[in-house]
Design a protein around this motif. Structure first.
Motif, PDB file in Angstrom:
ATOM      1  N   VAL A 187       0.848  -1.186   0.000  1.00 57.68           N
ATOM      2  CA  VAL A 187       0.000   0.000   0.000  1.00 57.68           C
ATOM      3  C   VAL A 187       0.888   1.243   0.000  1.00 57.68           C
ATOM      4  N   LEU A 188       0.704   2.097  -0.989  1.00 58.37           N
ATOM      5  CA  LEU A 188       1.454   3.338  -1.118  1.00 58.37           C
ATOM      6  C   LEU A 188       0.541   4.492  -0.743  1.00 58.37           C
ATOM      7  N   GLY A 189       0.874   5.202   0.328  1.00 60.71           N
ATOM      8  CA  GLY A 189       0.096   6.354   0.750  1.00 60.71           C
ATOM      9  C   GLY A 189       0.645   7.614   0.108  1.00 60.71           C
ATOM     10  N   GLU A 190      -0.185   8.325  -0.605  1.00 59.85           N
ATOM     11  CA  GLU A 190       0.276   9.477  -1.383  1.00 59.85           C
ATOM     12  C   GLU A 190      -0.454  10.752  -1.000  1.00 59.85           C
ATOM     13  N   GLN A 191       0.101  11.861  -1.468  1.00 63.93           N
ATOM     14  CA  GLN A 191      -0.605  13.129  -1.544  1.00 63.93           C
ATOM     15  C   GLN A 191      -1.165  13.205  -2.963  1.00 63.93           C
ATOM     16  N   HIS A 192      -2.490  13.252  -3.087  1.00 63.20           N
ATOM     17  CA  HIS A 192      -3.095  13.284  -4.417  1.00 63.20           C
ATOM     18  C   HIS A 192      -2.612  14.498  -5.213  1.00 63.20           C
TER      19      HIS A 192
END
Length: 271
Positions: free
Chosen positions: A38-43
């Protein structure tokens, strides 16, 4: 093949090939054999879709199946599958852009609809055309009622990913790109419900938060609308690994800089 490599290098130009290679190497080394990443990003950044593109290309070069889950509406999955099977010509891309999600005309724009995301999807099509075993699908879910129950969206997204994961080939891997709150392993104090990834911890999950040392991102604030936000400068180490029981992420890494993506209809903005 030469055209594919050229296209990849152009996508990475905004962050630098060396920095992208470092990010991919760090993620792969730390995630090791975990099958749910799971890669958590800033959209709404230019850089993260390019890193995801490079990461997926690295994984599928091993000859194993890879399923890429994007925080797009689940009903878009059939159109994504059709596009992967196409030759990616102007008509096919125009049909994808004309879908309700990509052509939405709304004042709320959290950054997920961008040229960079479409380029990421097209890069997956090119990998598929090369014979790579790759699938792309959306896992976001609309609320079943209005107003939605607290946590309903995260719970239904987790259920969609779980259903996809259980049918993943035994030698396959799932890479999930999602907002950095959905990507957390534990419930932060400001959230009244468990985030999506917390609900998947019984699976073989490894989560990574991708940030940047400086730059601008696109974000939304209640009462202020959506617009460009300057990041606080980060000068600490990268990557940072965490093994504490109460950790939000297994790994955090910082790219040199974020820049705002080429958004499809920017909607409401604030200073």
């Amino acid at each position: 093949m030469v055209r594919w490599i050229t296209g990849l290098l152009m996508a990475l130009a905004g962050i630098g090939v060396v920095h992208a290679e470092q990010a991919v190497s760090q993620i792969r080394n730390h995630a090791a054999g975990h099958r749910l990443l799971v890669l958590g990003e800033q959209h709404g950044t230019h850089e993260i879709p390019a890193v995801v593109q490079a990461l997926v290309a690295s994984y599928v070069a091993d000859g194993k199946p890879l399923h890429l889950a994007l925080e797009l509406p689940a009903p878009e999955s059939a159109a994504l599958a059709d596009y992967l099977q196409s030759d990616g010509g102007p008509a096919e891309m125009a049909a994808l852009r004309a879908r309700p999600y990509w052509s939405a005309n709304t004042r709320f724009h959290d950054g997920r609809r961008s040229e960079e995301m479409l380029e990421l999807i097209d890069a997956m099509r090119k990998l598929h055309r090369q014979g790579k075993d790759i699938q792309v699908f959306g896992f976001d879910q609309a609320a079943s009622r209005s107003p939605p129950r607290p946590g309903e969206r995260d719970a239904t997204m987790a259920a969609e990913l779980r259903a996809r994961y259980v049918v993943l080939p035994a030698n396959g891997r799932m890479v999930v790109l999602t907002g950095n709150v959905h990507g957390m392993r534990r419930q932060p104090r400001y959230l009244a419900y468990p985030p999506m990834t917390m609900l998947l911890q019984d699976l073989d999950v490894y989560n990574v938060r991708i940030g940047a040392r400086e730059g601008d991102v696109w974000g939304c604030r209640p009462g202020h609308g959506c617009g460009r936000i300057a990041l606080a400068v980060y000068s600490g180490p990268s990557p940072v690994r965490d093994e504490a029981d109460d950790r939000n992420y297994d790994l955090q890494l910082w790219l040199p800089r974020f820049t705002v993506a080429r958004l499809l209809g920017e909607g409401e903005t604030y200073p």
